[in-house]
Structure formats: C-alpha cells, structure tokens
Motif scaffolding. Structure first.
Motif, mmCIF file in Angstrom:
data_model
loop_
_atom_site.group_PDB
_atom_site.id
_atom_site.type_symbol
_atom_site.label_atom_id
_atom_site.label_comp_id
_atom_site.label_asym_id
_atom_site.label_seq_id
_atom_site.Cartn_x
_atom_site.Cartn_y
_atom_site.Cartn_z
ATOM 1 N N SER A 163 77.895 43.154 4.199
ATOM 2 C CA SER A 163 76.734 42.896 3.353
ATOM 3 C C SER A 163 76.560 41.399 3.104
ATOM 4 C CB SER A 163 76.863 43.640 2.030
ATOM 5 O OG SER A 163 75.762 43.394 1.208
ATOM 6 N N ALA A 164 77.667 40.688 2.941
ATOM 7 C CA ALA A 164 77.599 39.242 2.737
ATOM 8 C C ALA A 164 77.045 38.539 3.973
ATOM 9 C CB ALA A 164 78.982 38.695 2.392
ATOM 10 N N VAL A 165 77.325 39.120 5.143
ATOM 11 C CA VAL A 165 76.853 38.517 6.389
ATOM 12 C C VAL A 165 75.385 38.839 6.644
ATOM 13 C CG1 VAL A 165 77.114 38.577 8.911
ATOM 14 C CG2 VAL A 165 79.136 38.463 7.450
ATOM 15 N N ASP A 166 75.010 40.125 6.511
ATOM 16 C CA ASP A 166 73.648 40.521 6.892
ATOM 17 C C ASP A 166 72.699 40.764 5.711
ATOM 18 O OD1 ASP A 166 74.348 43.067 5.934
ATOM 19 O OD2 ASP A 166 74.741 43.866 7.936
ATOM 20 N N GLY A 167 73.208 40.743 4.490
ATOM 21 C CA GLY A 167 72.366 40.892 3.311
ATOM 22 C C GLY A 167 71.902 42.309 3.009
ATOM 23 N N ARG A 168 72.383 43.292 3.778
ATOM 24 C CA ARG A 168 71.966 44.675 3.534
ATOM 25 C C ARG A 168 72.774 45.297 2.395
ATOM 26 N NH1 ARG A 168 72.217 47.452 9.206
ATOM 27 N NH2 ARG A 168 73.678 45.803 9.687
ATOM 28 N N HIS A 178 75.008 50.043 4.353
ATOM 29 C CA HIS A 178 76.457 50.211 4.527
ATOM 30 C C HIS A 178 76.893 51.286 3.532
ATOM 31 C CE1 HIS A 178 76.382 46.632 6.964
ATOM 32 N NE2 HIS A 178 75.839 45.946 5.970
ATOM 33 N N TRP A 179 77.407 52.422 4.032
ATOM 34 C CA TRP A 179 77.755 53.565 3.194
ATOM 35 C C TRP A 179 79.260 53.618 2.986
ATOM 36 C CZ3 TRP A 179 74.131 57.039 1.225
ATOM 37 C CH2 TRP A 179 72.821 56.813 1.650
ATOM 38 N N VAL A 180 79.676 53.808 1.734
ATOM 39 C CA VAL A 180 81.093 53.911 1.373
ATOM 40 C C VAL A 180 81.300 55.222 0.628
ATOM 41 C CG1 VAL A 180 82.999 52.884 0.077
ATOM 42 C CG2 VAL A 180 81.294 51.397 1.183
ATOM 43 N N ASP A 181 82.099 56.108 1.198
ATOM 44 C CA ASP A 181 82.430 57.393 0.570
ATOM 45 C C ASP A 181 83.579 57.150 -0.405
ATOM 46 O OD1 ASP A 181 83.205 59.940 -0.154
ATOM 47 O OD2 ASP A 181 83.237 60.723 1.889
ATOM 48 N N ILE A 182 83.297 57.282 -1.700
ATOM 49 C CA ILE A 182 84.319 56.959 -2.705
ATOM 50 C C ILE A 182 85.458 57.965 -2.711
ATOM 51 C CG2 ILE A 182 82.673 55.699 -4.137
ATOM 52 C CD1 ILE A 182 82.821 58.093 -6.120
ATOM 53 N N TRP A 183 85.278 59.137 -2.122
ATOM 54 C CA TRP A 183 86.376 60.096 -2.048
ATOM 55 C C TRP A 183 87.318 59.782 -0.889
ATOM 56 C CZ3 TRP A 183 83.880 65.527 -3.129
ATOM 57 C CH2 TRP A 183 83.683 65.652 -4.505
ATOM 58 N N ARG A 184 86.895 58.951 0.021
ATOM 59 C CA ARG A 184 87.747 58.569 1.145
ATOM 60 C C ARG A 184 88.308 57.162 0.994
ATOM 61 N NH1 ARG A 184 85.580 60.960 6.784
ATOM 62 N NH2 ARG A 184 85.328 63.090 6.077
ATOM 63 N N LEU A 236 74.883 48.505 -4.225
ATOM 64 C CA LEU A 236 75.223 47.105 -4.456
ATOM 65 C C LEU A 236 74.259 46.237 -3.659
ATOM 66 C CD1 LEU A 236 77.563 45.771 -6.039
ATOM 67 C CD2 LEU A 236 78.763 45.575 -3.876
ATOM 68 N N VAL A 237 73.425 45.467 -4.361
ATOM 69 C CA VAL A 237 72.462 44.574 -3.719
ATOM 70 C C VAL A 237 72.779 43.157 -4.171
ATOM 71 C CG1 VAL A 237 70.024 43.971 -3.464
ATOM 72 C CG2 VAL A 237 70.692 46.364 -3.687
ATOM 73 N N SER A 272 63.661 45.235 3.508
ATOM 74 C CA SER A 272 62.589 44.485 4.172
ATOM 75 C C SER A 272 62.967 43.007 4.266
ATOM 76 C CB SER A 272 61.270 44.659 3.435
ATOM 77 O OG SER A 272 61.346 44.047 2.174
ATOM 78 N N PRO A 273 62.504 42.333 5.321
ATOM 79 C CA PRO A 273 62.846 40.924 5.508
ATOM 80 C C PRO A 273 62.386 40.011 4.368
ATOM 81 C CG PRO A 273 61.754 41.811 7.461
ATOM 82 C CD PRO A 273 61.692 42.857 6.389
ATOM 83 N N SER A 274 61.301 40.412 3.667
ATOM 84 C CA SER A 274 60.795 39.560 2.589
ATOM 85 C C SER A 274 61.603 39.675 1.311
ATOM 86 C CB SER A 274 59.341 39.918 2.286
ATOM 87 O OG SER A 274 59.264 41.274 1.863
ATOM 88 N N ALA A 275 62.485 40.715 1.233
ATOM 89 C CA ALA A 275 63.263 40.911 0.004
ATOM 90 C C ALA A 275 64.404 39.942 -0.103
ATOM 91 C CB ALA A 275 63.785 42.343 -0.063
#
Length: 145
Positions: free
Chosen positions: A63-68, A95-101, A123-124, A142-145
């Motif tokens: 996320s830090a690299v691509d901003g998603r 980027h999806w994180v399963d909190i049970w795993r 997390l944004v 979106s790219p403008s965000a």
C-alpha cells in the motif's frame, strides 16, 4: 486454519441434513434444490469469495508503494461480503488481509477499533475506516484520489 471455513462447512452440513430429510420424504427435486442453495451460500461465505489474502505487514508495504487501500476482513462477516460484492471487479485492486489467518492483521484491527475486531476495516493512507461505504472505497482507487 479451519476457522475461516467453519461457517461454510456448517452450511453444507445443515443443507445435507435438510436435503436428506426431504429425500427420505420422497421429494428428490426439492432436496437437490435446497442442497444447491446451501452450497451456494457456503461458497459465498467462504474465503474463496474474496481475493487472495496477504499478511498485514506485506499489505502495508504494498500500500505504501502503490497507494491502494488495505482491507482487513474475515470470512462469515456479512459487512465484508457486502463490501466485496459491491466493489465487484474493483475488489481485486485492494490488498485484502484475513484477520483470522494473520495475527498481525487482527492486532492492527484491534488497535484501530478500541480492542475490537470490527471488520471490514479499510486502511487508506495509513488511516483506518470502519465499515466504509463501498462507493467511497471505490473512489479511493481512482487516480484522482
């Protein structure tokens, strides 16, 4: 590792029992229809309905690299499922994180939610948003965000 599959397994088991009862009463068509409904529900609530999960540390790095955004979720959560379905194909970009795993993911969610594992937590730009509107999440892609 079985915890994310518990609800799906329970749905298939209940559907099988109910379908068997209908079959024994002489209603094979109703039995098959009911079993199919339970299998579909099990599939929708399984981890298979979500994009592949990664660990929280890796998700934050990406996320830090691509901003998603990073989405913390767990199987069986109707709000996570709502977010996933409403995002459609856009969900693959998150980027999806399963909190049970992932214990680190669960810890991150607890830290953002006063000790509760409230999901989905998105997390944004390093800022957590609990159960956000799917349209808002899509706008963050979106790219403008």
């Amino acid at each position: 590792m079985m915890r994310p599959w518990n609800l799906s397994l329970l749905l298939v088991l209940c559907g099988s029992v109910a379908a068997t009862a209908l079959l024994l009463r002489g209603s094979p068509v109703a039995a098959v229809a009911l079993l199919l409904v339970f299998v579909v529900l099990a599939g929708v609530h399984s981890p298979l309905a979500f994009p592949k999960s990664i660990g929280a540390v890796e998700a934050r790095r990406r996320s830090a690299v691509d901003g998603r955004p990073v989405v913390f979720w767990r199987s069986g959560c109707k709000y996570c499922l709502r977010l996933r379905l409403r995002l459609g194909r856009s969900a693959r970009q998150l980027h999806w994180v399963d909190i049970w795993r992932d214990p680190a993911g669960a810890a991150a969610v607890r830290a953002a939610n006063d000790g509760n594992e409230t999901v989905p937590t998105v997390l944004v730009a390093g800022r957590p948003h609990v159960n956000p509107d799917p349209e808002w999440v899509r706008e963050q892609l979106s790219p403008s965000a």
